[in-house]
Design a protein around this motif. Sequence first.
Motif, PDB file in Angstrom:
ATOM      1  N   ALA A  27      26.274  31.213  36.616  1.00 33.62           N
ATOM      2  CA  ALA A  27      26.243  31.223  38.083  1.00 33.62           C
ATOM      3  C   ALA A  27      27.540  30.651  38.664  1.00 33.62           C
ATOM      4  CB  ALA A  27      25.037  30.438  38.593  1.00 33.62           C
ATOM      5  N   GLU A  28      28.043  29.603  38.052  1.00 28.33           N
ATOM      6  CA  GLU A  28      29.296  28.999  38.520  1.00 28.33           C
ATOM      7  C   GLU A  28      30.455  29.974  38.365  1.00 28.33           C
ATOM      8  OE1 GLU A  28      33.094  26.978  38.246  1.00 28.33           O
ATOM      9  OE2 GLU A  28      32.068  27.829  36.516  1.00 28.33           O
ATOM     10  N   ARG A  29      30.514  30.650  37.241  1.00 29.87           N
ATOM     11  CA  ARG A  29      31.583  31.623  36.999  1.00 29.87           C
ATOM     12  C   ARG A  29      31.474  32.803  37.965  1.00 29.87           C
ATOM     13  NH1 ARG A  29      36.518  32.485  36.400  1.00 29.87           N
ATOM     14  NH2 ARG A  29      37.033  34.359  35.275  1.00 29.87           N
ATOM     15  N   CYS A  30      30.264  33.277  38.183  1.00 27.06           N
ATOM     16  CA  CYS A  30      30.063  34.385  39.127  1.00 27.06           C
ATOM     17  C   CYS A  30      30.477  33.975  40.539  1.00 27.06           C
ATOM     18  CB  CYS A  30      28.605  34.832  39.122  1.00 27.06           C
ATOM     19  SG  CYS A  30      28.119  35.703  37.629  1.00 27.06           S
ATOM     20  N   GLY A  31      30.181  32.739  40.920  1.00 29.81           N
ATOM     21  CA  GLY A  31      30.590  32.241  42.224  1.00 29.81           C
ATOM     22  C   GLY A  31      32.091  32.202  42.373  1.00 29.81           C
ATOM     23  N   ARG A  32      32.776  31.769  41.326  1.00 30.31           N
ATOM     24  CA  ARG A  32      34.249  31.735  41.366  1.00 30.31           C
ATOM     25  C   ARG A  32      34.839  33.139  41.481  1.00 30.31           C
ATOM     26  NH1 ARG A  32      36.886  27.001  40.253  1.00 30.31           N
ATOM     27  NH2 ARG A  32      35.568  25.304  39.519  1.00 30.31           N
ATOM     28  N   VAL A  33      34.276  34.073  40.743  1.00 30.62           N
ATOM     29  CA  VAL A  33      34.745  35.462  40.825  1.00 30.62           C
ATOM     30  C   VAL A  33      34.503  36.013  42.229  1.00 30.62           C
ATOM     31  CG1 VAL A  33      34.307  37.809  39.991  1.00 30.62           C
ATOM     32  CG2 VAL A  33      34.533  35.936  38.364  1.00 30.62           C
ATOM     33  N   LEU A  34      33.342  35.717  42.787  1.00 29.00           N
ATOM     34  CA  LEU A  34      33.025  36.180  44.133  1.00 29.00           C
ATOM     35  C   LEU A  34      33.999  35.611  45.163  1.00 29.00           C
ATOM     36  CD1 LEU A  34      30.907  37.895  45.612  1.00 29.00           C
ATOM     37  CD2 LEU A  34      29.597  35.804  45.938  1.00 29.00           C
ATOM     38  N   LEU A  35      34.329  34.333  45.041  1.00 28.67           N
ATOM     39  CA  LEU A  35      35.311  33.727  45.950  1.00 28.67           C
ATOM     40  C   LEU A  35      36.687  34.369  45.799  1.00 28.67           C
ATOM     41  CD1 LEU A  35      34.365  29.955  45.681  1.00 28.67           C
ATOM     42  CD2 LEU A  35      34.028  31.475  47.640  1.00 28.67           C
ATOM     43  N   ARG A  36      37.057  34.648  44.579  1.00 25.62           N
ATOM     44  CA  ARG A  36      38.363  35.282  44.322  1.00 25.62           C
ATOM     45  C   ARG A  36      38.424  36.673  44.949  1.00 25.62           C
ATOM     46  NH1 ARG A  36      40.803  36.112  38.305  1.00 25.62           N
ATOM     47  NH2 ARG A  36      42.957  36.451  38.911  1.00 25.62           N
ATOM     48  N   VAL A  37      37.353  37.425  44.790  1.00 23.84           N
ATOM     49  CA  VAL A  37      37.290  38.772  45.357  1.00 23.84           C
ATOM     50  C   VAL A  37      37.326  38.702  46.885  1.00 23.84           C
ATOM     51  CG1 VAL A  37      35.742  40.759  45.617  1.00 23.84           C
ATOM     52  CG2 VAL A  37      36.147  39.796  43.356  1.00 23.84           C
ATOM     53  N   MET A  38      36.646  37.711  47.459  1.00 18.94           N
ATOM     54  CA  MET A  38      36.642  37.575  48.919  1.00 18.94           C
ATOM     55  C   MET A  38      38.035  37.260  49.453  1.00 18.94           C
ATOM     56  SD  MET A  38      33.080  35.533  49.534  1.00 18.94           S
ATOM     57  CE  MET A  38      33.315  35.312  51.276  1.00 18.94           C
ATOM     58  N   ARG A  39      38.811  36.501  48.700  1.00 19.34           N
ATOM     59  CA  ARG A  39      40.171  36.166  49.145  1.00 19.34           C
ATOM     60  C   ARG A  39      41.085  37.389  49.167  1.00 19.34           C
ATOM     61  NH1 ARG A  39      40.565  30.599  46.087  1.00 19.34           N
ATOM     62  NH2 ARG A  39      40.132  29.244  47.838  1.00 19.34           N
ATOM     63  N   HIS A  40      40.772  38.399  48.377  1.00 13.46           N
ATOM     64  CA  HIS A  40      41.628  39.581  48.295  1.00 13.46           C
ATOM     65  C   HIS A  40      41.359  40.593  49.406  1.00 13.46           C
ATOM     66  CE1 HIS A  40      42.548  38.002  44.288  1.00 13.46           C
ATOM     67  NE2 HIS A  40      43.690  38.644  44.453  1.00 13.46           N
ATOM     68  N   ILE A  41      40.400  40.344  50.248  1.00 16.49           N
ATOM     69  CA  ILE A  41      40.192  41.210  51.405  1.00 16.49           C
ATOM     70  C   ILE A  41      41.305  40.901  52.407  1.00 16.49           C
ATOM     71  CG2 ILE A  41      38.689  41.601  53.402  1.00 16.49           C
ATOM     72  CD1 ILE A  41      36.345  41.464  51.589  1.00 16.49           C
ATOM     73  N   PRO A  42      41.958  41.925  52.932  1.00 19.24           N
ATOM     74  CA  PRO A  42      43.073  41.690  53.861  1.00 19.24           C
ATOM     75  C   PRO A  42      42.660  40.780  55.035  1.00 19.24           C
ATOM     76  CG  PRO A  42      42.950  44.001  53.271  1.00 19.24           C
ATOM     77  CD  PRO A  42      41.736  43.347  52.682  1.00 19.24           C
ATOM     78  N   GLY A  43      43.487  39.768  55.280  1.00 21.12           N
ATOM     79  CA  GLY A  43      43.238  38.841  56.375  1.00 21.12           C
ATOM     80  C   GLY A  43      42.226  37.753  56.059  1.00 21.12           C
ATOM     81  N   ASN A  44      41.856  37.613  54.806  1.00 17.43           N
ATOM     82  CA  ASN A  44      40.844  36.616  54.443  1.00 17.43           C
ATOM     83  C   ASN A  44      41.335  35.696  53.333  1.00 17.43           C
ATOM     84  OD1 ASN A  44      38.250  35.643  55.081  1.00 17.43           O
ATOM     85  ND2 ASN A  44      37.449  36.510  53.193  1.00 17.43           N
ATOM     86  N   ARG A  45      42.633  35.501  53.242  1.00 19.82           N
ATOM     87  CA  ARG A  45      43.206  34.666  52.178  1.00 19.82           C
ATOM     88  C   ARG A  45      42.653  33.241  52.209  1.00 19.82           C
ATOM     89  NH1 ARG A  45      45.130  34.712  47.378  1.00 19.82           N
ATOM     90  NH2 ARG A  45      46.764  33.223  46.954  1.00 19.82           N
ATOM     91  N   ARG A  46      42.480  32.701  53.407  1.00 18.86           N
ATOM     92  CA  ARG A  46      41.945  31.341  53.560  1.00 18.86           C
ATOM     93  C   ARG A  46      40.545  31.370  54.167  1.00 18.86           C
ATOM     94  NH1 ARG A  46      47.474  30.426  54.328  1.00 18.86           N
ATOM     95  NH2 ARG A  46      48.240  28.784  52.949  1.00 18.86           N
TER      96      ARG A  46
END
Length: 171
Positions: free
Chosen positions: A62-81
Amino acid sequence: RRSRYESILRLPEGSKTIGPVGGLALLTGCLLGPQVYSAPALAAGAGWLPLLAAQLAAVAVAERCGRVLLRVMRHIPGNRRFEQRIEFANLVRFYLPPDLYLLTILCFLMNSLLWATASAVQAAKLLDDVFVAWRGCAPAWDMHAGIAICGAPADAASAPFRAGAVVLPAS
């Protein structure tokens, strides 16, 4: 020190988020929810070490999946932070073609329904066991007479209800 914890737990004004405590409670419920009732029996049969190891493995995944999900969310344009509020469905829609998006959302919904069903069955079983411990028998509904009956003695080995009785949870 206290203000540090208050700032972590306080929700941003005007936001629609469950916050860190709510997220932890949700994660704990999802990981342990349906198995809470059966954990003592699992521990008695297999021991505490395998049960604890399986739970820790689930937490690690679950922790690893959460980290991957956060990483993917950062790659959406305009959502780096994390300037935008990105929901799971929007994230899947952004990265997947329409057919895979639909399949993913259907799988997610089926998983949610199956999890809720498993939790309801576990809760009904728990209520049934409480009723047996309290009254000495399981509650039932006699379909022929149309009345509630005390259907199964506490020591019934198999099919505890006579013909025509349907099990109802004690709630």
